[in-house]
Motif scaffolding. Sequence first.
Motif, PDB file in Angstrom:
ATOM      1  N   VAL A   1      -3.257 -27.012 -88.769  1.00 52.58           N
ATOM      2  CA  VAL A   1      -2.064 -26.269 -89.188  1.00 52.58           C
ATOM      3  C   VAL A   1      -1.453 -25.569 -87.978  1.00 52.58           C
ATOM      4  O   VAL A   1      -0.244 -25.631 -87.760  1.00 52.58           O
ATOM      5  CB  VAL A   1      -2.390 -25.244 -90.295  1.00 52.58           C
ATOM      6  N   LEU A   2      -2.282 -24.933 -87.173  1.00 46.72           N
ATOM      7  CA  LEU A   2      -1.775 -24.216 -86.010  1.00 46.72           C
ATOM      8  C   LEU A   2      -1.249 -25.161 -84.940  1.00 46.72           C
ATOM      9  O   LEU A   2      -0.345 -24.809 -84.189  1.00 46.72           O
ATOM     10  CB  LEU A   2      -2.858 -23.308 -85.435  1.00 46.72           C
ATOM     11  N   ILE A   3      -1.794 -26.360 -84.876  1.00 48.65           N
ATOM     12  CA  ILE A   3      -1.321 -27.348 -83.899  1.00 48.65           C
ATOM     13  C   ILE A   3      -0.018 -27.989 -84.367  1.00 48.65           C
ATOM     14  O   ILE A   3       0.919 -28.152 -83.586  1.00 48.65           O
ATOM     15  CB  ILE A   3      -2.398 -28.436 -83.676  1.00 48.65           C
ATOM     16  N   GLU A   4       0.045 -28.334 -85.634  1.00 46.69           N
ATOM     17  CA  GLU A   4       1.206 -29.054 -86.162  1.00 46.69           C
ATOM     18  C   GLU A   4       2.399 -28.142 -86.443  1.00 46.69           C
ATOM     19  O   GLU A   4       3.536 -28.593 -86.402  1.00 46.69           O
ATOM     20  CB  GLU A   4       0.806 -29.820 -87.419  1.00 46.69           C
TER      21      GLU A   4
ATOM     22  N   ALA B   1       7.822 -23.615 -89.709  1.00 45.96           N
ATOM     23  CA  ALA B   1       6.738 -24.504 -90.139  1.00 45.96           C
ATOM     24  C   ALA B   1       5.469 -23.717 -90.450  1.00 45.96           C
ATOM     25  O   ALA B   1       4.776 -24.010 -91.435  1.00 45.96           O
ATOM     26  CB  ALA B   1       6.477 -25.557 -89.067  1.00 45.96           C
ATOM     27  N   LEU B   2       5.157 -22.718 -89.649  1.00 49.44           N
ATOM     28  CA  LEU B   2       3.956 -21.913 -89.895  1.00 49.44           C
ATOM     29  C   LEU B   2       4.115 -21.066 -91.155  1.00 49.44           C
ATOM     30  O   LEU B   2       3.199 -20.982 -91.975  1.00 49.44           O
ATOM     31  CB  LEU B   2       3.637 -21.027 -88.695  1.00 49.44           C
ATOM     32  N   ILE B   3       5.265 -20.469 -91.334  1.00 49.94           N
ATOM     33  CA  ILE B   3       5.521 -19.671 -92.542  1.00 49.94           C
ATOM     34  C   ILE B   3       5.382 -20.549 -93.780  1.00 49.94           C
ATOM     35  O   ILE B   3       4.728 -20.163 -94.758  1.00 49.94           O
ATOM     36  CB  ILE B   3       6.923 -19.016 -92.476  1.00 49.94           C
ATOM     37  N   ASP B   4       5.968 -21.735 -93.752  1.00 43.85           N
ATOM     38  CA  ASP B   4       5.867 -22.648 -94.896  1.00 43.85           C
ATOM     39  C   ASP B   4       4.418 -23.041 -95.164  1.00 43.85           C
ATOM     40  O   ASP B   4       3.981 -23.073 -96.316  1.00 43.85           O
ATOM     41  CB  ASP B   4       6.718 -23.901 -94.660  1.00 43.85           C
TER      42      ASP B   4
ATOM     43  N   ILE C   1      14.840 -17.163 -84.588  1.00 40.80           N
ATOM     44  CA  ILE C   1      13.797 -17.936 -83.907  1.00 40.80           C
ATOM     45  C   ILE C   1      13.101 -18.929 -84.821  1.00 40.80           C
ATOM     46  O   ILE C   1      12.183 -19.627 -84.389  1.00 40.80           O
ATOM     47  CB  ILE C   1      12.737 -17.007 -83.278  1.00 40.80           C
ATOM     48  N   LEU C   2      13.496 -19.017 -86.074  1.00 38.74           N
ATOM     49  CA  LEU C   2      12.763 -19.822 -87.052  1.00 38.74           C
ATOM     50  C   LEU C   2      12.527 -21.256 -86.612  1.00 38.74           C
ATOM     51  O   LEU C   2      11.501 -21.848 -86.931  1.00 38.74           O
ATOM     52  CB  LEU C   2      13.472 -19.810 -88.400  1.00 38.74           C
TER      53      LEU C   2
ATOM     54  N   THR D   1      -3.040 -15.415 -83.543  1.00 43.54           N
ATOM     55  CA  THR D   1      -2.088 -15.250 -84.645  1.00 43.54           C
ATOM     56  C   THR D   1      -2.671 -15.805 -85.940  1.00 43.54           C
ATOM     57  O   THR D   1      -2.609 -15.153 -86.990  1.00 43.54           O
ATOM     58  CB  THR D   1      -0.754 -15.949 -84.306  1.00 43.54           C
ATOM     59  N   GLY D   2      -3.260 -16.996 -85.861  1.00 44.15           N
ATOM     60  CA  GLY D   2      -3.868 -17.601 -87.043  1.00 44.15           C
ATOM     61  C   GLY D   2      -4.984 -16.747 -87.608  1.00 44.15           C
ATOM     62  O   GLY D   2      -5.099 -16.574 -88.827  1.00 44.15           O
TER      63      GLY D   2
END
Length: 89
Positions: free
Chosen positions: A65-68, A74-77, A31-32, A49-50
């Motif tokens: 960050v949560l929007i982009e 992308a969130l993990i990075d 799912i990445l 989650t954030g």
Amino acid sequence: MSAQKFTEADLKRILREGAGTEEGVDLDGDILDDEFAALGYESLAMLETGGRIEREFGVTLDDDVLIEARTPRALIDAVNVLLVPAGSV
């Protein structure tokens, strides 16, 4: 700061604990690069989650960050950039 790393397994666990899993979505699959919306996680779920990531990993995530970060990768990075100890870059 420790050499802690935010992993795909961490994200999947936090998603399950905070927002559950949409019927028909297999978080154990690859799912990445799937968008969170396609996985059934809308804005409220991402805010939860954030918040959980912030509390557990001691980081501060800007709303941007949560929007982009539209995908798990992308969130993990984004989280891992915040976990890098000062002076080690």
